[in-house]
Design a protein around this motif. Structure first.
Motif, PDB file in Angstrom:
ATOM      1  N   GLN A  13       0.564   8.130   7.010  1.00 52.59           N
ATOM      2  CA  GLN A  13      -0.228   7.798   8.189  1.00 52.59           C
ATOM      3  C   GLN A  13       0.172   8.627   9.409  1.00 52.59           C
ATOM      4  O   GLN A  13      -0.653   8.882  10.292  1.00 52.59           O
ATOM      5  N   CYS A  15      -0.902   4.585  -0.258  1.00 53.04           N
ATOM      6  CA  CYS A  15      -1.815   5.508   0.423  1.00 53.04           C
ATOM      7  C   CYS A  15      -3.147   4.802   0.631  1.00 53.04           C
ATOM      8  O   CYS A  15      -3.493   3.890  -0.116  1.00 53.04           O
ATOM      9  N   PHE A  48       3.729   5.248   2.724  1.00 53.27           N
ATOM     10  CA  PHE A  48       2.490   4.957   3.454  1.00 53.27           C
ATOM     11  C   PHE A  48       2.640   5.320   4.926  1.00 53.27           C
ATOM     12  O   PHE A  48       1.759   5.954   5.522  1.00 53.27           O
ATOM     13  N   LEU A 104       0.840  -1.189   0.000  1.00 54.27           N
ATOM     14  CA  LEU A 104       0.000   0.000   0.000  1.00 54.27           C
ATOM     15  C   LEU A 104       0.881   1.247   0.000  1.00 54.27           C
ATOM     16  O   LEU A 104       1.887   1.299   0.720  1.00 54.27           O
TER      17      LEU A 104
END
Length: 236
Positions: free
Chosen positions: A77, A9, A73, A7
């Motif tokens: 976050q 985003c 990612f 992943l």
């Protein structure tokens, strides 16, 4: 068969995820040719992610090649987090797949000519610098781990006690990152890249050797990882 992709985003509220991948091989070529509105079958998320320690709020995040998305990612976050401060270093031998800009911010241990930053990260308040052996403008000419070493060397002893390292990329890069962590005596987590078949731990096709309190053991990257303590994989 499915392809394991990291992943880059995600937005749980809006219900979307974003991947960054290189179209190599038949499977990813087919995925790249999908059109807007088509459905794809996705299994995930799987495995264990990075666990950031608030006692070490300064995070050195190192990404190389296809290991860049997990670092991006994590940065996404943690944007705006009141505890953690991120410094992102990325290395690539092909053009970086992001909008880049020149930064005037001086960073101890980073040569002044190494001034290229990732625009999206800068907008999130995250400092970044880039490395490449290809000679891209504004990038450190050399390995990203060499750039990381320059930065770590410039830190004061007190500030070094606040550092933790997270990294994802080729095995050789992860091994070099683990060596840095041992040298500067800072904790380090690595996200390991391995081929996966089932992705749920059933086939044991992605196992790697890990040192545990009970001795050496084979761990499955897809469910036991992909993030491991670097010291349990690279023992020096």
């Amino acid at each position: 068969m499915r392809r394991p992709l990291s992943l880059m985003c995600a937005d749980a509220e809006k219900g979307w995820v974003e991947f960054l991948y290189k179209s190599t091989g038949r499977g990813l070529a087919l995925l790249a040719n999908r059109e807007v509105g088509e459905f794809v079958s996705v299994l995930g998320p799987i495995g264990q992610g990075f666990e950031t320690d608030p006692a070490r709020p300064l995070i050195l995040a190192i990404g190389g090649g296809v290991g860049i998305p997990p670092i991006y990612f994590l940065a996404d976050q943690l944007k705006g987090h009141s505890v953690f401060e991120l410094f992102v270093l990325m290395g690539s031998e092909v053009p970086f797949p992001f909008d880049l800009a020149t930064s005037s911010q001086a960073i101890d241990g980073i040569p002044a000519e190494v001034n290229m930053k990732v625009t999206d990260l800068a907008e999130r308040g995250i400092t970044s610098r880039l490395a490449s052996n290809v000679g891209f403008s504004g990038c450190f000419k050399g390995l990203v781990t060499e750039l990381a070493r320059n930065w770590l060397t410039a830190l004061s002893t007190q500030r070094l006690t606040k550092v933790q390292i997270v990294s994802c990329g080729p095995m050789a890069m992860l091994e070099a990152t683990a060596a840095l962590a041992r040298e500067f005596e800072v904790p380090c987590q690595v996200a390991v890249e391995e081929y996966m078949a089932c992705g749920v731990g059933g086939c044991a096709g992605c196992t790697i050797l890990v040192q545990t309190p009970k001795g050496p053991a084979m761990k499955r990257v897809c469910v036991d990882g992909p993030v491991f303590d670097a010291a349990t994989i690279f023992t020096g």
